[in-house]
Scaffold this motif. Structure first.
Motif, mmCIF file in Angstrom:
data_model
loop_
_atom_site.group_PDB
_atom_site.id
_atom_site.type_symbol
_atom_site.label_atom_id
_atom_site.label_comp_id
_atom_site.label_asym_id
_atom_site.label_seq_id
_atom_site.Cartn_x
_atom_site.Cartn_y
_atom_site.Cartn_z
ATOM 1 N N MET A 80 52.674 41.473 3.408
ATOM 2 C CA MET A 80 52.316 41.111 4.786
ATOM 3 C C MET A 80 52.754 42.239 5.690
ATOM 4 S SD MET A 80 53.182 37.141 5.345
ATOM 5 C CE MET A 80 52.453 37.130 6.965
ATOM 6 N N TYR A 88 56.147 45.456 11.192
ATOM 7 C CA TYR A 88 57.059 44.761 10.284
ATOM 8 C C TYR A 88 56.345 44.601 8.952
ATOM 9 C CZ TYR A 88 60.097 40.980 8.494
ATOM 10 O OH TYR A 88 60.950 40.208 7.753
ATOM 11 N N MET A 90 56.590 43.137 4.961
ATOM 12 C CA MET A 90 57.314 42.328 3.978
ATOM 13 C C MET A 90 56.519 42.331 2.672
ATOM 14 S SD MET A 90 58.512 38.353 4.139
ATOM 15 C CE MET A 90 56.877 37.682 4.029
ATOM 16 N N ASP A 101 61.744 46.782 8.924
ATOM 17 C CA ASP A 101 61.566 46.543 10.352
ATOM 18 C C ASP A 101 62.022 47.801 11.070
ATOM 19 O OD1 ASP A 101 64.520 45.805 11.590
ATOM 20 O OD2 ASP A 101 64.316 45.082 9.544
ATOM 21 N N MET A 115 66.384 31.917 2.225
ATOM 22 C CA MET A 115 65.254 31.953 3.145
ATOM 23 C C MET A 115 64.048 32.655 2.516
ATOM 24 S SD MET A 115 65.138 33.239 7.016
ATOM 25 C CE MET A 115 65.060 31.966 8.214
ATOM 26 N N ILE A 119 60.284 31.291 1.626
ATOM 27 C CA ILE A 119 59.062 31.960 2.110
ATOM 28 C C ILE A 119 58.193 32.330 0.913
ATOM 29 C CG2 ILE A 119 58.148 34.037 3.262
ATOM 30 C CD1 ILE A 119 60.748 34.046 4.954
ATOM 31 N N MET A 123 54.431 30.847 0.257
ATOM 32 C CA MET A 123 53.303 31.791 0.259
ATOM 33 C C MET A 123 52.570 31.795 -1.084
ATOM 34 S SD MET A 123 52.481 33.464 2.860
ATOM 35 C CE MET A 123 53.000 33.433 4.543
ATOM 36 N N LYS A 157 67.144 19.943 1.228
ATOM 37 C CA LYS A 157 68.096 20.047 2.336
ATOM 38 C C LYS A 157 67.836 21.280 3.242
ATOM 39 C CE LYS A 157 72.988 19.742 3.187
ATOM 40 N NZ LYS A 157 74.246 20.267 2.686
ATOM 41 N N GLU A 161 66.229 21.381 7.412
ATOM 42 C CA GLU A 161 66.929 21.891 8.591
ATOM 43 C C GLU A 161 66.089 22.917 9.339
ATOM 44 O OE1 GLU A 161 70.263 23.315 6.507
ATOM 45 O OE2 GLU A 161 71.067 21.308 6.207
ATOM 46 N N MET A 162 65.043 23.420 8.697
ATOM 47 C CA MET A 162 64.224 24.460 9.322
ATOM 48 C C MET A 162 62.906 23.923 9.881
ATOM 49 S SD MET A 162 64.795 27.406 6.442
ATOM 50 C CE MET A 162 63.658 28.621 7.076
ATOM 51 N N GLU A 184 58.335 23.240 13.836
ATOM 52 C CA GLU A 184 59.795 23.254 13.846
ATOM 53 C C GLU A 184 60.342 21.956 14.422
ATOM 54 O OE1 GLU A 184 61.818 26.902 14.982
ATOM 55 O OE2 GLU A 184 59.882 27.890 15.007
ATOM 56 N N THR A 190 54.403 27.495 14.754
ATOM 57 C CA THR A 190 53.811 28.810 14.494
ATOM 58 C C THR A 190 52.574 28.594 13.639
ATOM 59 O OG1 THR A 190 55.976 29.881 14.569
ATOM 60 C CG2 THR A 190 54.214 31.102 13.473
ATOM 61 N N THR B 49 67.135 43.749 16.735
ATOM 62 C CA THR B 49 67.849 43.873 15.462
ATOM 63 C C THR B 49 69.293 43.429 15.671
ATOM 64 O OG1 THR B 49 68.392 46.178 15.912
ATOM 65 C CG2 THR B 49 66.455 45.796 14.559
ATOM 66 N N HIS B 56 71.860 42.273 8.005
ATOM 67 C CA HIS B 56 70.882 42.775 8.968
ATOM 68 C C HIS B 56 69.834 41.700 9.236
ATOM 69 C CE1 HIS B 56 68.319 45.684 11.012
ATOM 70 N NE2 HIS B 56 67.304 45.207 10.303
ATOM 71 N N SER B 58 66.375 40.812 11.830
ATOM 72 C CA SER B 58 65.467 41.364 12.834
ATOM 73 C C SER B 58 64.550 40.256 13.318
ATOM 74 C CB SER B 58 64.656 42.514 12.244
ATOM 75 O OG SER B 58 63.743 42.012 11.295
ATOM 76 N N GLU B 78 60.217 37.436 12.645
ATOM 77 C CA GLU B 78 58.848 37.920 12.836
ATOM 78 C C GLU B 78 57.832 36.858 12.433
ATOM 79 O OE1 GLU B 78 61.320 39.571 11.553
ATOM 80 O OE2 GLU B 78 61.405 41.556 12.488
ATOM 81 N N MET B 79 58.187 36.005 11.479
ATOM 82 C CA MET B 79 57.250 34.986 11.008
ATOM 83 C C MET B 79 57.267 33.734 11.878
ATOM 84 S SD MET B 79 57.534 35.328 6.924
ATOM 85 C CE MET B 79 55.965 34.554 6.597
ATOM 86 N N GLY B 80 58.088 33.742 12.919
ATOM 87 C CA GLY B 80 58.028 32.655 13.896
ATOM 88 C C GLY B 80 59.157 31.656 13.836
ATOM 89 N N PHE B 81 60.003 31.734 12.821
ATOM 90 C CA PHE B 81 61.067 30.729 12.725
ATOM 91 C C PHE B 81 62.181 31.024 13.732
ATOM 92 C CE2 PHE B 81 65.183 29.400 11.009
ATOM 93 C CZ PHE B 81 64.993 28.030 11.113
ATOM 94 N N LYS B 101 71.257 26.248 11.513
ATOM 95 C CA LYS B 101 72.525 25.715 11.019
ATOM 96 C C LYS B 101 73.545 26.812 10.690
ATOM 97 C CE LYS B 101 74.427 22.263 8.033
ATOM 98 N NZ LYS B 101 74.431 21.730 6.690
#
Lengths: 211, 206
Positions: A80, A88, A90, A101, A115, A119, A123, A157, A161-162, A184, A190, B49, B56, B58, B78-81, B101
């Motif tokens: 992406m 950016y 990824m 970034d 995280m 993702i 995806m 869990k 939370e997200m 969210e 989003t 950043t 790190h 961003s 960047e992905m909106g979260f 959290k």
């Protein structure tokens, strides 16, 4: 009696679905839908697409729009690249992730970073048609004439939370993903829309290289 | 003897002079020169950043002045979260609308609140300001509930050289706001001196 109760439940859930997602009704034959989704995904070895992402901040009445390019290639490889209004990049390649970034580059193992693991899974599941098998979510499926809406409600869990829910809109013609909507808990959302999709386009492996 | 050895410490505490500010001399300058450096946010989006003890992060920071004159700051990846959504009232009140959290710790929230308050320049009580000078720079010192906020300009008062947040003993944070366009800084940097925690903001044209 049982039949009557079942019929009532179907009707009620149908009404609920209509209220929740205007124009959509609940898919009644889920196994059939699942099989079609998986069969179509089986035929898709790669996806090349542009995307537009809108983050809607409801309380601030603001929208942040970003654009970029998307590539997917079996197995489990995603690239992406956001190009506007920021840069950016990824790359997800199996259990590895690479992020750039600005001038800063980082590599992470999705095994150790929760995280990125999430993702990555969302995806890849969306692209490989295995979304409905993800046990981190409770799933419901709705449809209209042209699209199916897969509603993923987190049960795990970390995800709970997200996100309140993640909705994946699929084109019924080829079962490719047209948009992903992340709701969210705050009420913000989003929406990532995929445009100019090319299925099974030739994509060089080097695009997913993480050195 | 005891009085003699305690006196410098007592004066230091009273005047908020840390060892690094020891050389400063009292000065006279118009504190209102700072007004032009107060960021005139309406809506601004920053590429952001964050480097914190080896990690790190961003993303994008949206800063918006609301109709009730409060300032909202929403930081998302960047992905909106969203990582956090804060509100700063002009009278100094502060509210957390949401925070992920992992960041939801009193110390983290307090640190971010004070860092952003330093750059928002809200609630600066001119009547309590102390002006000093050192090395050709003018220091405008504002006592806070804990410690002091320093706004440091050149002698003519037309450039904000840097900002500092300090305890009575040492500098805690240094910050800069540069390249103002229509009253809004294009570049903002916040750097902690007591542990690795740096925030960098670069404005994005939408």
């Amino acid at each position: 009696m049982r039949k009557t109760i079942f019929l009532m439940l179907v009707l009620v859930s149908g009404l609920f679905a209509k209220a929740q997602y205007p124009g959509y009704t609940a898919v009644t034959d889920l196994p059939k839908f699942k099989a079609s989704f998986a069969a179509a995904a089986q035929k898709t070895n790669s996806i090349k697409s542009d995307f537009v992402q809108d983050k809607n901040l409801s309380m601030l009445s603001e929208k942040i729009t970003s654009k970029g390019n998307f590539w997917f290639k079996k197995d489990s490889r995603v690239r992406m690249e956001y190009t506007q209004p920021f840069k950016y990049l990824m790359i997800l390649n199996k259990d590895k992730a690479y992020v750039k970034d600005g001038a800063k580059e980082s590599k992470v193992s999705t095994k150790s970073n929760k995280m990125f693991q999430q993702i990555n899974k969302i995806m890849i599941d969306c692209m490989q048609g295995t979304t409905l098998d993800n046990t981190d979510f409770k799933t419901r499926v709705f449809e209209n004439k042209t699209s199916a809406l897969v509603e993923l409600t987190p049960v795990a869990k970390g995800m709970k939370e997200m996100f309140k829910s993640i909705n994946v809109i699929v084109d019924k013609k080829d079962f490719s993903v047209t948009s992903i909507q992340m709701q969210e808990l705050s009420g913000d959302n989003t929406i990532m829309r995929f445009t100019n999709k090319e299925l099974n386009a030739a994509i060089p492996d080097t695009l997913f290289d993480i050195n | 003897m005891i009085l003699t050895s305690c006196l410098p410490i007592a004066i230091g505490i009273l005047l908020g002079c840390s060892p690094s500010y020891k050389q400063m001399q009292s000065a006279v300058a118009d504190v209102h020169v700072l007004q032009k450096f107060k960021p005139a946010f309406t809506v601004a989006l920053y590429n952001t950043t964050v480097d914190v003890v080896g990690n790190h992060l961003s993303g994008l920071l949206l800063i918006k002045k609301m109709p009730d004159s409060s300032t909202r700051m929403v930081f998302s990846n960047e992905m909106g979260f969203s990582f956090f959504d804060f509100e700063f009232k002009p009278d100094g009140d502060f509210k957390v609308y949401s925070i992920m959290k992992k960041l939801n710790k009193k110390s983290v929230i307090k640190t971010l609140q004070h860092d952003f308050e330093l750059i928002l320049m809200n609630n600066l009580d001119n009547s309590k300001a102390v002006v000093k000078t050192n090395d050709g720079l003018t220091y405008f010192i504002f006592p806070q509930s804990k410690g002091y906020n320093y706004y440091i300009t050149n002698q003519t008062g037309d450039e904000l050289v840097r900002m500092e947040r300090a305890s009575s003993k040492k500098t805690i944070v240094e910050a800069v706001m540069k390249n103002y366009q229509n009253g809004v800084p294009d570049t903002i940097g916040i750097s902690h001196k007591t542990f690795e925690f740096n925030i960098g903001l670069k404005r994005i044209e939408r």
